[in-house]
Write an enzyme that holds these catalytic residues in place. Structure first.
Site, PDB file in Angstrom:
ATOM      1  N   ASP A 278       0.818  -1.219   0.000  1.00 40.25           N
ATOM      2  CA  ASP A 278       0.000   0.000   0.000  1.00 40.25           C
ATOM      3  C   ASP A 278       0.851   1.268   0.000  1.00 40.25           C
ATOM      4  O   ASP A 278       0.428   2.322   0.450  1.00 40.25           O
ATOM      5  CB  ASP A 278      -0.939  -0.006   1.207  1.00 40.25           C
ATOM      6  CG  ASP A 278      -0.176  -0.101   2.514  1.00 40.25           C
ATOM      7  OD1 ASP A 278       1.060  -0.320   2.463  1.00 40.25           O
ATOM      8  OD2 ASP A 278      -0.789   0.058   3.572  1.00 40.25           O
TER       9      ASP A 278
ATOM     10  N   HIS B 135      25.102   5.061 -17.600  1.00 42.58           N
ATOM     11  CA  HIS B 135      23.940   5.274 -16.726  1.00 42.58           C
ATOM     12  C   HIS B 135      24.144   4.629 -15.355  1.00 42.58           C
ATOM     13  O   HIS B 135      23.224   4.076 -14.768  1.00 42.58           O
ATOM     14  CB  HIS B 135      22.657   4.756 -17.400  1.00 42.58           C
ATOM     15  CG  HIS B 135      22.250   5.585 -18.574  1.00 42.58           C
ATOM     16  ND1 HIS B 135      21.359   5.168 -19.524  1.00 42.58           N
ATOM     17  CD2 HIS B 135      22.622   6.836 -18.956  1.00 42.58           C
ATOM     18  CE1 HIS B 135      21.213   6.115 -20.441  1.00 42.58           C
ATOM     19  NE2 HIS B 135      21.967   7.129 -20.117  1.00 42.58           N
TER      20      HIS B 135
ATOM     21  N   ASP C 130      26.718  13.354 -12.745  1.00 49.12           N
ATOM     22  CA  ASP C 130      25.691  13.819 -13.694  1.00 49.12           C
ATOM     23  C   ASP C 130      24.417  13.971 -12.874  1.00 49.12           C
ATOM     24  O   ASP C 130      23.805  12.978 -12.462  1.00 49.12           O
ATOM     25  CB  ASP C 130      25.524  12.772 -14.805  1.00 49.12           C
ATOM     26  CG  ASP C 130      24.552  13.219 -15.886  1.00 49.12           C
ATOM     27  OD1 ASP C 130      23.764  14.166 -15.658  1.00 49.12           O
ATOM     28  OD2 ASP C 130      24.569  12.601 -16.975  1.00 49.12           O
TER      29      ASP C 130
ATOM     30  N   ASP D 203      20.270  19.484 -16.225  1.00 48.70           N
ATOM     31  CA  ASP D 203      21.007  18.242 -16.518  1.00 48.70           C
ATOM     32  C   ASP D 203      22.481  18.589 -16.697  1.00 48.70           C
ATOM     33  O   ASP D 203      22.919  18.905 -17.797  1.00 48.70           O
ATOM     34  CB  ASP D 203      20.414  17.620 -17.803  1.00 48.70           C
ATOM     35  CG  ASP D 203      21.104  16.323 -18.196  1.00 48.70           C
ATOM     36  OD1 ASP D 203      21.906  15.803 -17.403  1.00 48.70           O
ATOM     37  OD2 ASP D 203      20.828  15.834 -19.308  1.00 48.70           O
TER      38      ASP D 203
ATOM     39  N   HIS E 171      28.101   8.069 -27.105  1.00 49.68           N
ATOM     40  CA  HIS E 171      26.742   8.619 -27.020  1.00 49.68           C
ATOM     41  C   HIS E 171      26.640   9.893 -27.841  1.00 49.68           C
ATOM     42  O   HIS E 171      27.643  10.388 -28.373  1.00 49.68           O
ATOM     43  CB  HIS E 171      26.349   8.861 -25.557  1.00 49.68           C
ATOM     44  CG  HIS E 171      27.265   9.790 -24.809  1.00 49.68           C
ATOM     45  ND1 HIS E 171      27.281  11.154 -25.015  1.00 49.68           N
ATOM     46  CD2 HIS E 171      28.213   9.555 -23.855  1.00 49.68           C
ATOM     47  CE1 HIS E 171      28.168  11.708 -24.224  1.00 49.68           C
ATOM     48  NE2 HIS E 171      28.765  10.765 -23.506  1.00 49.68           N
TER      49      HIS E 171
ATOM     50  N   HIS F 173      20.687  16.667 -26.360  1.00 48.63           N
ATOM     51  CA  HIS F 173      19.253  16.349 -26.417  1.00 48.63           C
ATOM     52  C   HIS F 173      18.479  17.563 -25.950  1.00 48.63           C
ATOM     53  O   HIS F 173      19.022  18.428 -25.237  1.00 48.63           O
ATOM     54  CB  HIS F 173      18.924  15.103 -25.572  1.00 48.63           C
ATOM     55  CG  HIS F 173      19.354  15.193 -24.138  1.00 48.63           C
ATOM     56  ND1 HIS F 173      18.634  15.863 -23.175  1.00 48.63           N
ATOM     57  CD2 HIS F 173      20.458  14.710 -23.492  1.00 48.63           C
ATOM     58  CE1 HIS F 173      19.259  15.769 -22.009  1.00 48.63           C
ATOM     59  NE2 HIS F 173      20.377  15.089 -22.170  1.00 48.63           N
TER      60      HIS F 173
ATOM     61  N   HIS G 233      15.054  14.218 -21.077  1.00 47.98           N
ATOM     62  CA  HIS G 233      15.200  13.969 -22.518  1.00 47.98           C
ATOM     63  C   HIS G 233      13.891  14.452 -23.116  1.00 47.98           C
ATOM     64  O   HIS G 233      12.935  13.688 -23.256  1.00 47.98           O
ATOM     65  CB  HIS G 233      15.452  12.482 -22.802  1.00 47.98           C
ATOM     66  CG  HIS G 233      16.779  12.026 -22.280  1.00 47.98           C
ATOM     67  ND1 HIS G 233      17.123  10.710 -22.126  1.00 47.98           N
ATOM     68  CD2 HIS G 233      17.871  12.728 -21.857  1.00 47.98           C
ATOM     69  CE1 HIS G 233      18.353  10.617 -21.640  1.00 47.98           C
ATOM     70  NE2 HIS G 233      18.828  11.832 -21.465  1.00 47.98           N
TER      71      HIS G 233
ATOM     72  N   GLU H  84      27.060  17.760 -24.353  1.00 44.08           N
ATOM     73  CA  GLU H  84      27.668  16.852 -23.382  1.00 44.08           C
ATOM     74  C   GLU H  84      28.619  15.832 -24.002  1.00 44.08           C
ATOM     75  O   GLU H  84      28.368  14.624 -23.951  1.00 44.08           O
ATOM     76  CB  GLU H  84      26.571  16.133 -22.594  1.00 44.08           C
ATOM     77  CG  GLU H  84      25.455  15.522 -23.429  1.00 44.08           C
ATOM     78  CD  GLU H  84      24.437  14.793 -22.547  1.00 44.08           C
ATOM     79  OE1 GLU H  84      24.853  13.926 -21.765  1.00 44.08           O
ATOM     80  OE2 GLU H  84      23.238  15.087 -22.649  1.00 44.08           O
TER      81      GLU H  84
ATOM     82  N   TYR I  17      35.477   7.983 -22.570  1.00 46.47           N
ATOM     83  CA  TYR I  17      35.403   6.914 -21.566  1.00 46.47           C
ATOM     84  C   TYR I  17      36.349   5.804 -22.022  1.00 46.47           C
ATOM     85  O   TYR I  17      36.098   5.155 -23.045  1.00 46.47           O
ATOM     86  CB  TYR I  17      33.974   6.369 -21.458  1.00 46.47           C
ATOM     87  CG  TYR I  17      32.939   7.490 -21.409  1.00 46.47           C
ATOM     88  CD1 TYR I  17      32.552   8.051 -20.190  1.00 46.47           C
ATOM     89  CD2 TYR I  17      32.390   8.011 -22.590  1.00 46.47           C
ATOM     90  CE1 TYR I  17      31.642   9.098 -20.152  1.00 46.47           C
ATOM     91  CE2 TYR I  17      31.479   9.058 -22.561  1.00 46.47           C
ATOM     92  CZ  TYR I  17      31.108   9.602 -21.340  1.00 46.47           C
ATOM     93  OH  TYR I  17      30.204  10.640 -21.313  1.00 46.47           O
TER      94      TYR I  17
ATOM     95  N   ARG J 282      32.908  13.320 -18.647  1.00 42.08           N
ATOM     96  CA  ARG J 282      31.855  13.995 -19.429  1.00 42.08           C
ATOM     97  C   ARG J 282      31.715  15.404 -18.868  1.00 42.08           C
ATOM     98  O   ARG J 282      31.865  15.615 -17.662  1.00 42.08           O
ATOM     99  CB  ARG J 282      30.523  13.240 -19.323  1.00 42.08           C
ATOM    100  CG  ARG J 282      29.393  13.912 -20.078  1.00 42.08           C
ATOM    101  CD  ARG J 282      28.189  12.989 -20.349  1.00 42.08           C
ATOM    102  NE  ARG J 282      27.503  12.524 -19.169  1.00 42.08           N
ATOM    103  CZ  ARG J 282      27.603  11.311 -18.658  1.00 42.08           C
ATOM    104  NH1 ARG J 282      28.368  10.405 -19.230  1.00 42.08           N
ATOM    105  NH2 ARG J 282      26.938  10.960 -17.560  1.00 42.08           N
TER     106      ARG J 282
ATOM    107  N   GLU K 247      28.895  18.492 -19.232  1.00 47.04           N
ATOM    108  CA  GLU K 247      27.553  18.734 -19.787  1.00 47.04           C
ATOM    109  C   GLU K 247      26.990  20.056 -19.283  1.00 47.04           C
ATOM    110  O   GLU K 247      26.918  20.297 -18.079  1.00 47.04           O
ATOM    111  CB  GLU K 247      26.613  17.589 -19.358  1.00 47.04           C
ATOM    112  CG  GLU K 247      25.176  17.796 -19.775  1.00 47.04           C
ATOM    113  CD  GLU K 247      24.291  16.587 -19.494  1.00 47.04           C
ATOM    114  OE1 GLU K 247      24.593  15.833 -18.543  1.00 47.04           O
ATOM    115  OE2 GLU K 247      23.298  16.412 -20.225  1.00 47.04           O
TER     116      GLU K 247
HETATM  117  N1  GLY Z   1      21.507  12.657 -17.386  1.00 51.26           N
HETATM  118  C1  GLY Z   1      21.117  12.065 -18.583  1.00 51.26           C
HETATM  119  C2  GLY Z   1      21.769  12.665 -19.735  1.00 51.26           C
HETATM  120  O1  GLY Z   1      22.775  13.338 -19.584  1.00 51.26           O
HETATM  121  O2  GLY Z   1      21.306  12.578 -20.836  1.00 51.26           O
HETATM  122 MN    MN Z   2      21.983  15.006 -20.805  1.00 49.56          MN
HETATM  123 MN    MN Z   3      23.224  14.334 -17.818  1.00 47.96          MN
END
Ligand code: GLY
Ligand code: MN
Ligand code: MN
Length: 439
Positions: free
Chosen positions: A36, A242, A259, A270, A349, A353, A360, A383, A387, A404, A406
């Site tokens: 619940d 991720h 991140d 982000d 990647h 985005h 996203h 971003e 890696y 990374r 971003e």
């Molecule tokens: N935090 C997810 C991305 O950077 O797209």
């Molecule tokens: Mn992102």
């Molecule tokens: Mn991110």
């Protein structure tokens, strides 16, 4: 956000739909966590976008039928219920909801099923996001079936079902002044959270300590939730794109990649920053870090109206690939490496985005098969990353380094505004901030 903004959006939707159309937009459900107990409620982004009503299970019904001269917006919501409210929290109920939210009428949710048949009846087009919410699909399709099965000439089902996301996604892609203000605030809070993490980091603490510092800053500034699962990856955990376990010890000599972005009144930030746990980058870390930063800054140069994300992405790929060749990580000529996409082993990647109510965010990246030109009011991330897997076939000094960087950019008339500029990212700014912390 005040009701005028929602009313402007509703009006635009009503005018953009075909004449004699009805649109159905369900709110999000509460989702069971165990028995619940439910997961924290988050409103559906489309529903939020159109009326801001904060409760689960509600529905919005909008019609531009000629019988309403200015269109009609009806809310169905959970009815008042003293016992349920003692246990689960206050509800607006239809009467109060109509007073406070931008709707012409409000009814109890219990009435939805019966009223929906008559509300849809006589409209030529039904706008609805099929497949977005399965319970909503069931109700809409069974209602359509009732209309079709009604005795001949008494009822008319719409002849076409149109995906409302085609209109709403375009609306959401270009941010209004009011949305930009909210996104600035989301960016500012997350920026301060990253600075806090840089000031707090210490050998032998754990990734979850950094996660807690980030979430502490969010919460202390009124941003109750992160916009997505926070990533704190120390050492080679940074190479897992991720990664969210966030439970490993921080080791001197490693970098840590964070991140993290918060949600502020529904809007996401982000940000990624990568910094040394000791406060000082090693020589190989510095070389790879500077390369990622150079790629990001080079990509920024082409972020402006009428250019495309893919142009920026090509620039970043070129800088990264040339840099990896110069460092001896890739072999051969630039053109061949780009053609064979050898950089994909280290940068796997995309560059960017859309960002908005969803991290996203919605909005097509192509129009008629062509890359979409950037326009003022769009918000996007930039971003790039590198890696190097722990078992990569490269000199061991590079192995296990994940980086990374971003930022969140708003497209302006002349170029862009970096909403997350205040989060330190040059090697010297990061090292200076971290030295200050230890002294
Ligand atoms: N935090 C997810 C991305 O950077 O797209
Ligand atoms: Mn992102
Ligand atoms: Mn991110």
């Amino acid at each position: 956000m005040d009701n005028t903004e929602f009313l402007t959006r509703q009006k635009y939707l009503l005018q953009t739909m075909q004449p004699n159309s009805i649109c159905l937009v369900p709110a999000a459900h509460l989702v069971t966590r165990s028995r619940d107990t439910e997961y924290a409620f988050r409103q559906d982004s489309y529903f939020q976008f159109l009326c801001g009503f904060p409760e689960p299970e509600a529905w919005l019904v909008l019609s531009n039928h000629q019988e309403y001269s200015n269109g009609m917006c009806i809310l169905f919501c959970l009815d008042k219920d003293p016992n349920m409210e003692i246990w689960h929290g206050r509800r607006f109920g239809p009467k109060q909801a109509k007073q406070q939210y931008p709707v012409n009428m409000a009814f109890a949710l219990d009435e939805l099923e019966d009223r929906l048949v008559d509300l849809i009846n006589g409209h030529q087009h039904l706008y609805f996001a099929q497949g977005h919410n399965h319970d909503a699909d069931d109700l809409v399709f069974s209602t359509l079936q009732s209309l079709r099965e009604a005795p001949k000439q008494s009822k008319n089902a719409p002849s076409s079902l149109i995906d409302v996301r085609i209109i709403l996604d375009e609306m959401r892609l270009i941010k209004s002044t009011c949305e930009i203000d909210l996104m600035r605030q989301a960016a500012s809070i997350a920026t301060q959270a990253h600075i806090r993490a840089m000031q707090f980091v210490e050998e032998s603490k754990n990734e979850y300590h950094l996660e807690a510092e980030i979430h502490h800053e969010f919460a202390m500034q009124g941003a109750k939730y992160p916009a997505y699962g926070t990533i704190v990856g120390a050492g080679d955990n940074a190479c897992i794109l991720h990664y969210t376990e966030n439970n490993q010890e921080l080791k001197d000599g490693d970098l840590v990649l964070i991140d993290a972005g918060c949600e502020w009144q529904g809007y996401a930030s982000d940000i990624t920053r990568t910094f040394p746990i000791s406060g000082t980058f090693s020589a190989p870390q510095k070389q790879l870090y500077q390369l990622v930063l150079d790629a990001q800054l080079a990509a920024f140069e082409v972020i402006k109206p009428n250019n495309t994300i893919n142009q920026a992405s090509d620039v970043a790929i070129k800088v990264i690939t040339q840099g990896l060749i110069d460092l001896g990580i890739l072999k051969g000529e630039l053109v061949d490496n780009i053609e064979q996409q050898t950089y994909r082993q280290f940068y796997m990647h995309g560059l960017s985005h859309w960002l908005g109510l969803d991290v996203h965010d919605v909005g097509n990246y192509k129009i008629d098969g062509q890359d979409r030109p950037l326009q003022p009011g769009m918000v996007l991330t930039v971003e790039p990353g590198i890696y190097v897997a722990p078992d990569a076939d490269v000199d061991k000094k590079w192995r296990g380094i994940g980086i990374r960087i971003e930022d969140n950019l708003l497209i302006t008339q002349s170029g862009y505004e970096n909403l997350t500029l205040a989060a330190p990212k040059t090697i010297s700014d990061i090292e200076t901030l971290m030295i200050k912390k230890s002294s």
